[in-house]
Structure formats: C-alpha cells, structure tokens
Design an enzyme around this catalytic site. Structure first.
Site, mmCIF file in Angstrom:
data_model
loop_
_atom_site.group_PDB
_atom_site.id
_atom_site.type_symbol
_atom_site.label_atom_id
_atom_site.label_comp_id
_atom_site.label_asym_id
_atom_site.label_seq_id
_atom_site.Cartn_x
_atom_site.Cartn_y
_atom_site.Cartn_z
ATOM 1 N N TYR A 98 29.548 52.719 84.693
ATOM 2 C CA TYR A 98 30.932 52.940 85.093
ATOM 3 C C TYR A 98 31.629 51.601 85.219
ATOM 4 O O TYR A 98 31.095 50.680 85.829
ATOM 5 C CB TYR A 98 30.975 53.679 86.440
ATOM 6 N N ASP A 128 29.433 43.459 84.425
ATOM 7 C CA ASP A 128 30.238 44.092 85.459
ATOM 8 C C ASP A 128 29.404 44.102 86.732
ATOM 9 O O ASP A 128 28.539 44.956 86.924
ATOM 10 C CB ASP A 128 30.611 45.516 85.020
ATOM 11 N N LYS A 140 34.603 45.041 95.136
ATOM 12 C CA LYS A 140 33.874 45.519 96.308
ATOM 13 C C LYS A 140 33.583 44.405 97.339
ATOM 14 O O LYS A 140 34.471 44.073 98.101
ATOM 15 C CB LYS A 140 32.637 46.287 95.858
HETATM 16 C C1 LIG Z 1 33.363 50.504 91.656
HETATM 17 C C2 LIG Z 1 33.145 49.956 90.314
HETATM 18 C C3 LIG Z 1 34.206 49.627 89.453
HETATM 19 C C4 LIG Z 1 35.631 49.972 89.757
HETATM 20 O O1 LIG Z 1 36.127 49.330 90.877
HETATM 21 P P1 LIG Z 1 37.401 49.974 91.623
HETATM 22 O O2 LIG Z 1 37.707 48.959 92.692
HETATM 23 O O3 LIG Z 1 36.975 51.292 92.129
HETATM 24 O O4 LIG Z 1 38.485 50.072 90.618
HETATM 25 C C5 LIG Z 1 33.916 48.991 88.268
HETATM 26 N N1 LIG Z 1 32.644 48.715 87.924
HETATM 27 C C6 LIG Z 1 31.609 49.020 88.715
HETATM 28 C C7 LIG Z 1 30.229 48.645 88.297
HETATM 29 C C8 LIG Z 1 31.825 49.671 89.923
HETATM 30 O O5 LIG Z 1 30.780 50.040 90.675
#
Ligand SMILES: *Cc1c(COP(=O)(O)O)cnc(C)c1O
Length: 432
Positions: free
Chosen positions: A145, A240, A268
C-alpha cells in the site's frame, strides 16, 4: 458487563453525515464484524472510549504513536509551538531541524521535502522519478500500500485488501496502465517484468517490509536483488518507509537490511501523531524539485509548526540509547507468548514480526511470503479473535491485513495482561 452504547450512538449519527461513518475505511471495522469504538482520549498505551472502557492500544494510530499517547516531551513541544502560532506559510527553524535529523539518520536521504501525509509523499516521489528519468511506468508489488493516489490503486494493500476490491472506480485506465504490479518475494516475476518493461520504468516502489497485507518479511537477499537489478537498468528504487521509517530503527528498514534506495518516503512516526509526510533521497534527484528544479510540488501547510514540533520531539525520544532494543525485546516476548499459547490450545496461526511490528495470520502454519499467501488467512477467525480481545480490553487492528504495533509505553505488565486475554480468546476460539 462490556457495553459500547455511546460508541454505537455516535456511529449511527456519523453514518448520516460521513460516508460509512468514518474518515478512513478500515476504521469502520466492517471486516471484523463490529461497529467502531469512538475514542475519547489516549494516555500512554491506553485508549479510552465514551462508555468507560479502556483498551491496550496495539494500533498506535496505525504506526505513528511509537512513544505512546501524550508523551510529556511531545505534549510540551507542541504546546510551546501552539503558543507561537499555528501556520505562517513561510519557513521556520523547526522544518530545518526535522530535516537535519532525518538526513542524519536515514542512509539514502541527502535532501528531504516535507509534505502532509504518506499519500502525498509517495505521489510526489513518483512524479519526481518520472521527471528525473523521463520514463512513464512504475512497478509495485501486490498487496503493498502506498497511499490512495490513482497510480497505486492496483492490487493494493491496507483497506483495499481488507474490503477485497481489486482497484477503484474513478481511477482512469490510462493511469493504471502505467502501473505494473507483481508478487513480492518472487525473483522470476521481477526479472521477467524488468526484461519486458525495464526501459520504460521510472521507478520500482516497495515497502521494504510490507506491512499493509499483514507483516511480511523480505526473503534473504531479496532487497539486494531488487537494488542490483534496478541499478543495472537505471530505474530509481523507492522505499516506501512510511511505516518502517523510525520503526525498525533510526535508519529504518534500509539501515536494518543494509540496502540503500534512491528515494525514500516517510510519514507516520516523523509526525509524532500530527499530519506529516516526507520524501527524500539523492541530492541530484531531489534538486529537480521546484524551486530548485522543474518538477512541481507544493503545500500550504507543509512543514507546519505543530507537526514539525511533534516530529522533532518524537525523534528526540527515539534517539535515546536502548529504545529500539527495548521495543524489540517486548515484541519478541509478546510474539513468542502468543505462539506458545496458540499451540497449547490447538489454534493454527503464525506470528510474523520484525522489530516492534507483528501480524498473527490465522489458519496458516507456513510463512506468509506474499499477497497470495496472505489472502489464504482465515479472516473469519481473525474477526472472532478481534471481537473477543476487544471485550477483554485489547485494541487490535480491525483487519487481518494490518500490523500490530507496540510503543515505548507498553510495559511488561501490559504485555502480560495481553497474553492472558489472548489465552481466554484462544480457549473461546477452540471451543466454538
Ligand atoms: C500509511 C501508509 C501510506 C499512506 O500514508 P497516509 O498518511 O495515510 O496518506 C503510504 N505508504 C505506506 C507504506 C503506509 O503504511
């Protein structure tokens, strides 16, 4: 007797006003078969609902709250910033301090741009990769994701996996035609994709440790393999690390596994619970971003004073010696304890963990190595486990395909309590 009357009442009202009653899909708790709990406040590793229940929090706001809720250092940093004004649309010293810390700690990052969410970070990073390479396509992995931007909603993880939808209406075919998605941990599939599409690929984007289909570990040497292959074809490698950044250590997964990507996305934890994202990497690439270069990206609230104050304070606490060792030891204890209790009561499941993140996949004994494996998990059993744990006062992710996180505020007593609750839950599962 456990009840959540007020949460149910709030949810009824919310559903009339907000689609599905929530501002992010997984919060609705649909896949675990219950209504969401409304949270009144958090303190350390506990959440409190309006009905007077408290829960040990293993969601930690889906990762950010690695210090627990209301850590005094963060509260005082944010309060101080609050008194000085909440947004100026002009540079502030806190942005520079946060950038400095990130550059110091994360191996691949020489320059960094702050944004407001992980989604913004990943979508900006692929625009940059496309601008830098002059190529159009991107390659991702099934079940990973990367936020909700159009290009990534192809066999995506997190809520998309939880709801069991392949993509999303509203995303033009022309856009997803430029996204290739292949299974994680499969070298042949990767080689094949690179042989076929390599010249057109601007970037390979991956969660180095996928955590949005549940926690999945890269096979030994897999990240090195991807790094090597992308380098050979001049494809940018984007990690990511929105979850793994400052979760697996100050240098994230790239330091943990010793593999350095070209660009890194963060979010995060670096916002300490306020809305922040960031993308960074090699200087020559980052200097393509406006106003240094031609690739446009901007934000009214980017580098916001409150958010950067929370981020800096969070990193300052994480920089203290022994932090990650302590988190790791506690997660080991919890995961080992769960495995023992599960086998004692004949519950078939596997705990996959690294550092302070873990997923218990039900109905599986063999390691879960990719999205296809993850999809075999017994989600109905997870739902029953979730509901029982909730009543015992333990708040888990309301989906099989997410991670459990611990924070520095989770102490041994809390973990012990959790194992006790899990034992009752497993007995309940074994007898029903
Ligand atoms: C949470 C998440 C996102 C998206 O971040 P948001 O602040 O919710 O837009 C992107 N990549 C990873 C791996 C994530 O866990």
């Amino acid at each position: 007797m456990y009840h959540n009357t007020l949460s149910k009442k709030f949810f009824q009202r919310a559903k009339d006003l907000i689609p599905g009653g929530v501002n992010s899909p997984v919060r609705a708790c649909q896949s675990v078969g219950c209504d969401p709990i409304f949270i009144e406040k958090g303190d350390q590793c506990y959440l409190y609902d309006p009905d007077g229940n408290s829960y040990i929090d293993y969601v930690c706001s889906w990762g950010p709250m690695i210090l627990g809720h209301c850590h005094p250092h963060v509260v005082s940093a944010v309060s101080e910033a609050l008194g000085q004004g909440t947004s100026f649309g002009a540079p502030t010293w806190r942005e520079v301090t946060l950038a400095q810390k990130i550059v110091e700690h994360v191996p691949s990052i020489e320059k960094i741009r702050l944004v407001n969410s992980g989604t913004e970070a990943t979508m900006s990073a692929i625009r940059l990769a496309r601008g830098f390479t002059g190529r159009k396509k991107i390659l991702k992995f099934d079940g990973c994701y990367h936020g909700h931007a159009d290009s990534f909603l192809v066999k995506a993880g997190s809520g998309v996996a939880t709801l069991g939808i392949p993509g999303s209406p509203g995303v033009p075919e022309e856009i997803v035609a430029n996204t290739i998605s292949i299974p994680f941990n499969d070298r042949d599939a990767f080689t094949e994709a690179i042989d076929k599409e390599g010249r057109e690929l601007a970037a390979v984007i991956m969660e180095p440790v996928p955590a949005n289909m549940g926690v999945i570990l890269p096979d030994e040497g897999y990240l090195e393999f991807v790094r090597e292959k992308t380098k050979q074809e001049d494809i940018l490698l984007i990690f990511d690390e929105v979850i793994t950044g400052f979760r697996l250590g100050l240098g994230g997964a790239q330091e943990f596994f010793g593999v350095t990507p070209d660009l890194t996305c963060l979010g995060k934890i670096i916002g300490g619970g306020l809305p922040v994202g960031a993308y960074g990497g090699r200087k020559d690439i980052m200097d393509q971003i406006a106003p240094a270069g031609p690739v446009y990206q901007a934000g009214t609230l980017s580098g916001n004073p409150l958010a950067t104050a929370a981020g800096i304070a969070t990193l300052e606490v994480l920089e203290r010696p022994g932090t990650y060792e302590s988190l790791g030891e506690k997660m080991d204890y919890l995961a080992n304890g769960l495995s023992e209790i599960a086998s004692k009561h004949g519950i078939s499941c596997i705990n996959q963990r690294v550092g302070s993140m873990m997923t218990t996949f039900f109905g599986r004994k063999a390691p879960v190595r990719n999205f296809q494996d993850a999809m075999q998990a017994d989600t109905e059993m997870y739902g029953r486990f979730f509901r029982k744990m909730l009543k015992e006062g333990v708040w888990l992710a309301p989906s099989q395909f997410e991670a459990a996180f611990i924070s520095l505020a989770h102490d041994w007593e809390t973990l012990e309590f959790t194992l006790g609750a899990a034992e009752s839950a497993f007995i309940h599962l074994a007898n029903s």
